[in-house]
Design an enzyme around this catalytic site. Structure first.
Site, PDB file in Angstrom:
ATOM      1  CB  CYS A 163      44.918  44.167  35.758  1.00  0.00           C
ATOM      2  SG  CYS A 163      43.853  44.153  34.321  1.00  0.00           S
ATOM      3  CG  HIS A 295      43.945  40.122  40.019  1.00  0.00           C
ATOM      4  ND1 HIS A 295      44.177  41.470  39.869  1.00  0.00           N
ATOM      5  CD2 HIS A 295      43.645  39.659  38.777  1.00  0.00           C
ATOM      6  CE1 HIS A 295      44.023  41.795  38.602  1.00  0.00           C
ATOM      7  NE2 HIS A 295      43.696  40.720  37.912  1.00  0.00           N
ATOM      8  CD  GLU A 306      43.763  36.241  43.502  1.00  0.00           C
ATOM      9  OE1 GLU A 306      42.784  36.508  42.775  1.00  0.00           O
ATOM     10  OE2 GLU A 306      44.356  37.101  44.191  1.00  0.00           O
ATOM     11  CE  LYS A 327      40.526  43.695  40.188  1.00  0.00           C
ATOM     12  NZ  LYS A 327      41.551  43.180  41.122  1.00  0.00           N
ATOM     13  CG  HIS A 332      39.425  44.748  36.981  1.00  0.00           C
ATOM     14  ND1 HIS A 332      40.537  45.479  37.338  1.00  0.00           N
ATOM     15  CD2 HIS A 332      39.900  43.579  36.481  1.00  0.00           C
ATOM     16  CE1 HIS A 332      41.629  44.801  37.042  1.00  0.00           C
ATOM     17  NE2 HIS A 332      41.265  43.630  36.531  1.00  0.00           N
ATOM     18  CG  PHE A 391      44.538  40.648  30.258  1.00  0.00           C
ATOM     19  CD1 PHE A 391      44.121  39.382  30.623  1.00  0.00           C
ATOM     20  CD2 PHE A 391      43.569  41.587  29.937  1.00  0.00           C
ATOM     21  CE1 PHE A 391      42.779  39.047  30.674  1.00  0.00           C
ATOM     22  CE2 PHE A 391      42.225  41.264  29.989  1.00  0.00           C
ATOM     23  CZ  PHE A 391      41.832  39.991  30.356  1.00  0.00           C
TER      24      PHE A 391
END
Lengths: 403, 83
Positions: A163, A295, A306, A327, A332, A391
């Site tokens: 990502c 994010h 975050e 998002k 996403h 990830f």
């Protein structure tokens, strides 16, 4: 003298926009592009999930030329976005600049649909794979097609960091321009994994929402997979100015690092560290004029982590700045998230409008910042920051300012 | 044989993006507007549609000498065997 890097062209396609102007209008309107869809790999192999799909793209792909009939959907998205960005910038790569222009297009997976089709054909129907299966699948297919289409013959490759791929691609391209390895670049990312096999694999992780994407909201239920591409044209500032280019923003900071801890669980220190590196040389006069495009995946783990990372970096100023996760609208885009979200950040900065976090309806004590809930707001923005935390603990943060 | 030739002509025609006139055995391969990889795609389609196997190794350049569509059809018919 330090070379500066500016953004002169934008191109994007996702659930909430076939192009950048449409994308921006929908961001301002808080339009959510999430809907339930069924993906099938033949009889008995169906999956129904909320996703953020790009509808009716096949017709447009057919108009992208013969080369694109030989490309996977992820490459077609990249080319649609790159066509828009290059036209928007007015850059002339035929003049000799092509040899000094980079083409860096990230992706998390690559040609998922092509690989799926090959396996389904073999295992269900006893068919041999199509001879184009490999050329469609390889993750560098989009970067290569961009290079071929525009004659961009400088550094060209794919970046794959899940990502964070898009943010890494844009940041690395900017570093090449800054250091003189290239003078211009077409950089961004693309993803197209809305297939039966990929969605089953995502579902197996138990982090995918069964309804909407609600970043930072207490009732969040996970992420919603989207698809599409976001591509920028980057240029060395003096050259862009000399040719009279329209300049959207300057890429003033790029921070990348790794948590070095875990494949799934995000780390406050890693995320905060990446933001700090990005902001190392960025002067912030007014913390209330800082916008962070988070994010913000809408998962249990990401959003509080975050939030803590932002507090760690900004201290008391964290209560003055504004954060949102787009998002919640476009889903996403995985590898392409950093591409489309860089565009959202740049347009927020340029237009003085904070796109909202939609589907937000329940405050969470663990997420205690201003997330611009549900409605866009006008606001002077001096610094726009785009966070991408992947990830595997790979972090990439971009920071933009007006020139 | 004539049936296979007609089927081959039809498949080649669908890939001949540069072709302006009719497709015959005499049409030069250079008029088809195809690249070397399109030959691989044509052979795949021949195998799928006509249920044959066309074993070849592109490194041996088995179609390198062909000038006309007739040459291509002859080469394909020579190589093709029931799958």
């Amino acid at each position: 003298m330090t070379r500066r890097v500016v953004v002169t062209g934008l191109g994007g396609v996702c659930a909430t926009g076939a192009n950048v102007p449409e994308f921006w209008e929908n961001l301002k309107a808080g339009k959510c592009g999430i809907d339930k869809r069924t993906y099938s790999a033949g009889e008995g192999l169906d999956i129904t999930l909320p996703v953020a799909p790009v509808d009716n793209f096949e017709t447009r792909a057919a108009e992208l030329g013969r080369d694109m009939t030989r490309a996977d959907r992820f490459t077609q998205f990249a080319i649609a976005a790159a066509d828009e960005a290059v036209a928007d910038s007015g850059i002339d790569l035929a003049s000799g600049l092509g040899a000094r222009t980079a083409a860096i297009i990230g992706t998390g997976i690559g040609g998922q649909a092509a690989m799926d089709a090959a396996y389904i054909g073999m295992l269900r129907h006893g068919r041999r794979p199509h001879p184009l299966s490999i050329l469609k699948t390889i993750p560098n297919a989009a970067a290569s097609h961009v290079s071929i289409r525009y004659g961009a013959r400088g550094p060209a490759f794919a970046i794959s960091s899940a990502c964070a791929s898009g943010a890494h691609a844009i940041g690395v391209c900017a570093e090449f321009i800054r250091s003189g390895v290239a003078d211009a670049g077409i950089a961004g990312a693309s993803e197209a994994v809305l297939t039966f096999g990929a969605l089953e694999a995502w579902k197996a992780m138990h982090i995918v929402s069964d309804e909407l994407c609600r970043p930072f909201s207490k009732n969040r239920k996970g992420l919603v997979i989207g698809e599409g591409a976001g591509v920028l044209v980057l240029e060395e500032y003096e050259a862009a100015k000399a040719r009279g280019a329209k300049i959207y923003a300057e890429l003033v900071g790029f921070g990348m690092n790794a948590d070095g801890k875990d494949m799934i669980n995000p780390d406050v220190n890693g995320a905060a560290g990446a933001m700090r590196i990005a902001l190392e040389t960025v002067k912030i006069d007014d913390p209330s004029a800082v916008y962070i495009n988070a994010h913000g995946t809408g998962t249990l783990m990401n959003d509080p982590t975050e939030t803590k990372a932002i507090r760690d970096v900004f201290g008391a100023d964290a209560d003055k700045l504004v954060v949102s996760s787009t998002k919640s609208m476009h889903g996403h885009l995985l590898g392409a998230a950093g591409g489309i979200e860089a565009i959202a950040s740049i347009l927020a900065l340029k237009n003085g409008v904070v796109p909202p976090t939609v589907n937000y309806d329940e405050p969470d004590p663990a997420c205690d910042l201003d997330y611009a809930p549900n409605e866009a707001k006008e606001r002077k923005i001096d610094v726009a920051i785009s966070n991408s935390f992947a990830f595997g603990g790979l972090n990439a943060v971009l920071a933009f300012k007006r020139v | 044989m004539a049936e296979m030739e007609a089927a081959l002509l039809e498949i080649i025609k669908n890939h001949a993006v540069g072709l302006t006139g009719p497709l015959t055995r005499e049409t030069p391969v250079s008029d088809l507007g195809i690249d070397s990889f399109a030959v691989v795609e044509i052979i795949y389609e021949v195998e799928e549609k006509l249920h044959v196997e066309v074993p070849f190794n592109a490194n041996e350049n088995p179609f390198g000498e062909m000038k006309s569509v007739g040459d291509l059809i002859d080469a394909l018919q020579k190589l093709a065997k029931p799958a």
